[in-house]
Design an enzyme around this catalytic site. Structure first.
Site, PDB file in Angstrom:
ATOM      1  N   ASP A 183      35.118  49.154  39.929  1.00 10.57           N
ATOM      2  CA  ASP A 183      36.148  48.108  39.912  1.00 10.57           C
ATOM      3  C   ASP A 183      37.134  48.383  38.770  1.00 10.57           C
ATOM      4  O   ASP A 183      36.715  48.589  37.626  1.00 10.57           O
ATOM      5  CB  ASP A 183      35.441  46.754  39.698  1.00 10.57           C
ATOM      6  CG  ASP A 183      36.349  45.573  39.922  1.00 10.57           C
ATOM      7  OD1 ASP A 183      37.360  45.709  40.633  1.00 10.57           O
ATOM      8  OD2 ASP A 183      36.025  44.477  39.399  1.00 10.57           O
ATOM      9  N   HIS A 204      41.954  40.252  44.629  1.00 10.82           N
ATOM     10  CA  HIS A 204      41.151  40.127  43.402  1.00 10.82           C
ATOM     11  C   HIS A 204      41.197  38.673  42.946  1.00 10.82           C
ATOM     12  O   HIS A 204      41.970  37.873  43.463  1.00 10.82           O
ATOM     13  CB  HIS A 204      41.724  41.048  42.317  1.00 10.82           C
ATOM     14  CG  HIS A 204      41.356  42.488  42.507  1.00 10.82           C
ATOM     15  ND1 HIS A 204      40.489  43.147  41.681  1.00 10.82           N
ATOM     16  CD2 HIS A 204      41.716  43.372  43.465  1.00 10.82           C
ATOM     17  CE1 HIS A 204      40.338  44.388  42.109  1.00 10.82           C
ATOM     18  NE2 HIS A 204      41.081  44.561  43.187  1.00 10.82           N
ATOM     19  N   GLY A 205      40.380  38.367  41.939  1.00  8.88           N
ATOM     20  CA  GLY A 205      40.427  37.011  41.376  1.00  8.88           C
ATOM     21  C   GLY A 205      39.962  35.949  42.353  1.00  8.88           C
ATOM     22  O   GLY A 205      40.537  34.861  42.427  1.00  8.88           O
ATOM     23  N   GLY A 206      38.900  36.254  43.112  1.00  8.64           N
ATOM     24  CA  GLY A 206      38.422  35.341  44.159  1.00  8.64           C
ATOM     25  C   GLY A 206      37.847  34.025  43.643  1.00  8.64           C
ATOM     26  O   GLY A 206      37.728  33.066  44.402  1.00  8.64           O
ATOM     27  N   THR A 207      37.503  33.963  42.359  1.00  7.14           N
ATOM     28  CA  THR A 207      36.927  32.739  41.795  1.00  7.14           C
ATOM     29  C   THR A 207      37.926  31.587  41.812  1.00  7.14           C
ATOM     30  O   THR A 207      39.023  31.723  41.260  1.00  7.14           O
ATOM     31  CB  THR A 207      36.497  32.995  40.327  1.00  7.14           C
ATOM     32  OG1 THR A 207      35.442  33.942  40.341  1.00  7.14           O
ATOM     33  CG2 THR A 207      36.053  31.709  39.634  1.00  7.14           C
ATOM     34  N   VAL A 226      34.874  38.741  43.823  1.00 10.45           N
ATOM     35  CA  VAL A 226      34.377  37.557  43.111  1.00 10.45           C
ATOM     36  C   VAL A 226      33.497  38.021  41.946  1.00 10.45           C
ATOM     37  O   VAL A 226      32.584  38.821  42.138  1.00 10.45           O
ATOM     38  CB  VAL A 226      33.537  36.663  44.051  1.00 10.45           C
ATOM     39  CG1 VAL A 226      32.964  35.463  43.297  1.00 10.45           C
ATOM     40  CG2 VAL A 226      34.365  36.198  45.251  1.00 10.45           C
ATOM     41  N   ASN A 227      33.792  37.529  40.768  1.00  9.89           N
ATOM     42  CA  ASN A 227      33.003  37.888  39.601  1.00  9.89           C
ATOM     43  C   ASN A 227      32.658  36.633  38.784  1.00  9.89           C
ATOM     44  O   ASN A 227      31.509  36.223  38.689  1.00  9.89           O
ATOM     45  CB  ASN A 227      33.789  38.901  38.746  1.00  9.89           C
ATOM     46  CG  ASN A 227      32.990  39.431  37.573  1.00  9.89           C
ATOM     47  OD1 ASN A 227      31.812  39.124  37.426  1.00  9.89           O
ATOM     48  ND2 ASN A 227      33.615  40.213  36.716  1.00  9.89           N
ATOM     49  N   SER A 260      32.448  47.025  37.025  1.00  9.47           N
ATOM     50  CA  SER A 260      33.572  47.260  36.104  1.00  9.47           C
ATOM     51  C   SER A 260      33.151  48.347  35.127  1.00  9.47           C
ATOM     52  O   SER A 260      31.949  48.634  34.991  1.00  9.47           O
ATOM     53  CB  SER A 260      33.918  45.975  35.350  1.00  9.47           C
ATOM     54  OG  SER A 260      32.856  45.655  34.455  1.00  9.47           O
ATOM     55  N   HIS A 318      42.408  36.929  37.397  1.00  5.92           N
ATOM     56  CA  HIS A 318      40.972  37.042  37.108  1.00  5.92           C
ATOM     57  C   HIS A 318      40.528  35.840  36.283  1.00  5.92           C
ATOM     58  O   HIS A 318      41.267  35.373  35.421  1.00  5.92           O
ATOM     59  CB  HIS A 318      40.686  38.308  36.290  1.00  5.92           C
ATOM     60  CG  HIS A 318      40.758  39.572  37.093  1.00  5.92           C
ATOM     61  ND1 HIS A 318      41.449  40.677  36.673  1.00  5.92           N
ATOM     62  CD2 HIS A 318      40.206  39.916  38.279  1.00  5.92           C
ATOM     63  CE1 HIS A 318      41.315  41.648  37.577  1.00  5.92           C
ATOM     64  NE2 HIS A 318      40.575  41.202  38.559  1.00  5.92           N
TER      65      HIS A 318
HETATM   66  P1  13P Z   1      37.160  36.727  39.360  1.00  6.96           P
HETATM   67  O1  13P Z   1      36.365  36.994  38.136  1.00  6.96           O
HETATM   68  O2  13P Z   1      38.317  35.840  39.098  1.00  6.96           O
HETATM   69  O3  13P Z   1      36.311  36.230  40.480  1.00  6.96           O
HETATM   70  O4  13P Z   1      37.796  38.109  39.827  1.00  6.96           O
HETATM   71  C1  13P Z   1      36.955  39.166  40.199  1.00  6.96           C
HETATM   72  C2  13P Z   1      37.727  40.405  40.457  1.00  6.96           C
HETATM   73  O5  13P Z   1      38.843  40.407  40.890  1.00  6.96           O
HETATM   74  C3  13P Z   1      37.045  41.687  40.190  1.00  6.96           C
HETATM   75  O6  13P Z   1      37.896  42.767  40.298  1.00  6.96           O
END
Ligand code: 13P
Length: 287
Positions: free
Chosen positions: A84, A207-210, A230-231, A49, A177
């Site tokens: 990102d 995005h937002g894999g968590t 995933v972040n 990022s 996210h």
């Molecule tokens: P999360 O933090 O929800 O896993 O999303 C990661 C993401 O989409 C990075 O661009």
């Protein structure tokens, strides 16, 4: 080896699996992710990022570190180094710094401006041998100061952006996210199916894999998702393992305060998370 994300994602789309994009924050994060990708013989995307880039003192530092780690660790699986949610200026900096892939996030702009800037950056990225991701319909929640409303992408707008020659496309389908709220209605597969219908063989990005349940991840892959970001999940795993180490007083035993010992449980926890995701996404043994 450092490669663009295009070939690995085209292969993933054709092979009905997804490649994990894991955000990096520092050396430990990068080392853990690379080690697991190699162990599982999986392609991998390291996401940076703009905030993380700044934290690591700049994109040149990041590119130099990743390239050197690939060499020193003997990593032979394909690795893409990807910006990102990049701004227009951030994309240009990463092109100069030697990244292999960029994302231009123009989702908050009026569509005509998103198209114009994406078009320009597609040309620049391709001239420099890099892949490029674009975004339509902002991802909900907040990541490193980037706040999105979580709208659904308009399939017609997705087609317009896809036609500019982007290599993969992030389309908002109710993904957020960070952690999902208890009342989250889930991914909108109708929107995803319509986007795929309009964009054909173009790899789609989730995005937002968590915290997305495994069955939804699998369904999204069948509907054309080939890259999953995933972040937060790695951050939570790192924090949890580190807290346990400290709460157990391990830092006070012998040389437990040594940063290489103090950060080890967190680094191992990241590995476990990445391993689990790579298995779920189906990219193991696809290098
Ligand atoms: P999360 O933090 O929800 O896993 O999303 C990661 C993401 O989409 C990075 O661009």
């Amino acid at each position: 080896m450092l490669v663009t994300a295009k070939e690995m994602l085209d292969k993933a789309k054709a092979g009905h699996y997804a490649v994990g994009h894991f955000n990096i924050n520092n050396l430990e994060w990068t080392k853990s992710i690379l080690a697991v990708a190699q162990e599982l013989n999986s392609p991998v995307i390291l996401g940076v990022s703009e905030g993380a880039g700044k934290y690591m003192t700049g994109y040149k530092t990041v590119a130099a570190m990743v390239k050197a780690m690939i060499e020193e660790m003997g990593i032979t699986v394909p690795v893409a180094l990807h910006l990102d949610h990049g701004s227009y200026e951030g994309c240009k900096k990463c092109i100069e710094a030697g990244f292999s892939s960029i994302m231009f996030d123009g989702s908050h702009l009026p569509i005509e401006e998103n198209i114009e800037k994406t078009k320009e950056l597609v040309k620049l990225a391709h001239e420099n041998g890099m892949s490029i991701e674009a975004e339509v319909g902002s991802i909900g929640g907040e990541e490193d100061g980037i706040i999105g409303a979580g709208e659904f992408a308009d399939p017609e707008e997705c087609k317009k952006i896809a036609d500019l020659g982007v290599d993969f496309l992030a389309a908002g389908i109710g993904n957020i996210h960070g952690k999902y709220p208890a009342n989250w209605p889930g991914l909108n597969f109708d929107v995803l199916a319509k986007v795929q219908e309009k964009t054909g063989t173009l790899p789609l990005v989730l995005h937002g894999g968590t915290g997305i349940p495994a069955d939804m991840i699998k369904k999204a892959i069948t509907l054309g998702v080939s890259k999953i970001n995933v972040n937060t999940e790695c951050q939570l795993a790192f924090a949890d393992a580190t807290r346990k180490y400290i709460e157990a007083g391990k830092d006070l035993e012998g040389k437990g305060f040594d940063p290489r010992k103090l950060l080890a449980p967190g680094a191992e926890a990241i590995k476990d998370t990445v391993r689990e995701k790579i298995e779920l996404f189906g990219s193991a043994n696809k290098a």
